[in-house]
Design an enzyme around this catalytic site. Structure first.
Site, PDB file in Angstrom:
ATOM      1  N   GLU A  78      38.673  17.012 -40.407  1.00  0.00           N
ATOM      2  CA  GLU A  78      37.763  16.249 -41.143  1.00  0.00           C
ATOM      3  C   GLU A  78      37.694  16.992 -42.794  1.00  0.00           C
ATOM      4  OE1 GLU A  78      36.047  13.930 -40.222  1.00  0.00           O
ATOM      5  OE2 GLU A  78      35.557  14.127 -38.294  1.00  0.00           O
TER       6      GLU A  78
ATOM      7  N   ASP B 160      41.878  17.465 -32.250  1.00  0.00           N
ATOM      8  CA  ASP B 160      41.019  18.200 -33.420  1.00  0.00           C
ATOM      9  C   ASP B 160      40.053  19.056 -32.843  1.00  0.00           C
ATOM     10  OD1 ASP B 160      40.071  15.531 -32.714  1.00  0.00           O
ATOM     11  OD2 ASP B 160      40.546  14.851 -34.705  1.00  0.00           O
TER      12      ASP B 160
END
Length: 372
Positions: free
Chosen positions: A126, A67
């Site tokens: 997120e 990520d």
């Protein structure tokens, strides 16, 4: 060529939130294009990047996902390379994640292996969630790059460097954001009969929401409904015409998540009737559970156990969420924790992972992938 430590520090200084990782993507591409391109295929997706390394004699494709986004947190560390983006920080270790991925990519271009490997630099972990749309994009536009098995890791502040923690089966929970808006009628405190008080309605609903887990969920199951923020009203002598509850839902079972949401919706409808108001629900972003493929995870744990530099822990499942679960929903694989020895936890403004995890993890993961 930059050291991995320098890359990590550069990335730490440019945190960007989901689908706004423009500088991050540009930085990643600069490092990727500096490598030998002979066996590489590089494809951009939104603010993410896919890199396919063609094997010498491929029989399968191995996936490695990282990520790339940061968080809207104002950094409070004392490090010499703090965030240059005011109000934003890599407070979840994604700068470490990206650096490890770039380190692995370097090694795979310097010393190609028989099988192919695809690196997925995924945005928006997120929020609002990049894994599911990236997976669907792969299936639609680049099915040739879908891996046969996929891996990822997450930093763990509570463990020292050299510790790997994971488990077969469920590792992370199903998660969903929760936003509830209540709309009534505002009015002067002297004339309550002319109003529909949303402070009282929200307070009543908040208390009822806390009965879902205690009275609607099997006590042998696990679930969380947390309201972390409640706002209502403007001044002390005006009855509020609007209130908002903000929270999170977490369950260990996908069906339990559906049941919890059904109960929330029922309670909201009851609140509309009881307080003569309108209630709107927004579940925001939600993540599917991280379920590690048992056989693959057991093999990985056996490999880690035999590595002299590694301390392996079979950890418990946690109520944390990770959208990597959407990849594991359709592709076999696993996610593991890697210790970074920080006294501050994830999403803390003072989080400062030990960079030594990079020099430990790159050769460890490389050895494991080559062993496949």
């Amino acid at each position: 060529m930059k050291t991995l430590q320098q890359i990590r520090r550069d990335l730490h200084q440019i945190p960007e939130i989901g689908f706004q990782e423009f500088k991050t993507q540009a930085y990643l591409l600069e490092e990727i294009y500096a490598l030998n391109q002979q066996r590489l295929t590089v494809v951009k997706w939104k603010t993410g990047v896919l890199v396919h390394v063609k094997g010498l004699n491929p029989t399968k494709t191995i996936g490695w996902r990282t990520d790339i986004d940061g968080l809207p947190i104002d950094e409070q560390t004392t490090i010499s390379f703090p965030s240059k983006h005011e109000g934003f920080m890599h407070a979840c270790g994604h700068d470490i994640h990206m650096t490890v991925a770039l380190g692995l990519l370097r090694r795979m271009t310097e010393l190609p292996m028989d099988d192919s490997i695809v690196f997925l630099f995924q945005p928006a972990e997120e929020g609002p969630g990049g894994a599911l749309p990236m997976r669907e994009w792969l299936k639609k536009d680049h099915p040739e790059f879908i891996p046969d098995v996929i891996y990822a890791f997450h930093i763990a502040p509570e463990y020292p460097v050299g510790t790997i923690a994971t488990r077969p089966g469920l590792l992370f929970a199903n998660t969903s954001e929760l936003f509830i808006d209540l709309h009534g009628v505002e009015g002067h405190a002297a004339f309550p009969h002319r109003t529909k008080d949303m402070s009282v309605a929200a307070a009543s609903l908040l208390l009822q929401l806390q009965t879902i887990v205690s009275r609607s969920i099997n006590p042998l199951d696990s679930a969380v409904v947390t309201i972390g923020k409640m706002t209502s009203g403007t001044v002390q002598n005006i009855i509020s015409g609007h209130a908002r509850l903000e929270g999170t839902i977490r369950t260990m079972d996908a069906q339990t998540m559906i049941h919890v949401k059904n109960r929330i919706e029922a309670l909201c409808k009851a609140t509309e009737m009881a307080f003569e108001c309108k209630v709107e629900i927004d579940y925001g972003s939600g993540y599917y559970q991280v379920f590690n493929t048992p056989k693959i995870t057991s093999n990985f744990m056996e490999f880690a156990e035999q590595d002299v530099a590694t301390n392996l822990i079979e950890c418990d499942a946690a109520m944390t969420g990770e959208d990597f679960g959407y990849f594991l929903q359709e592709i076999p694989g696993l996610l593991f924790w890697a210790g970074v020895d920080s006294s501050y936890g994830l999403h803390n403004a003072k989080l400062n992972p030990d960079e030594k995890v990079i020099e430990y993890l790159v050769p460890f993961v490389e050895s494991y992938i080559r062993s496949l």
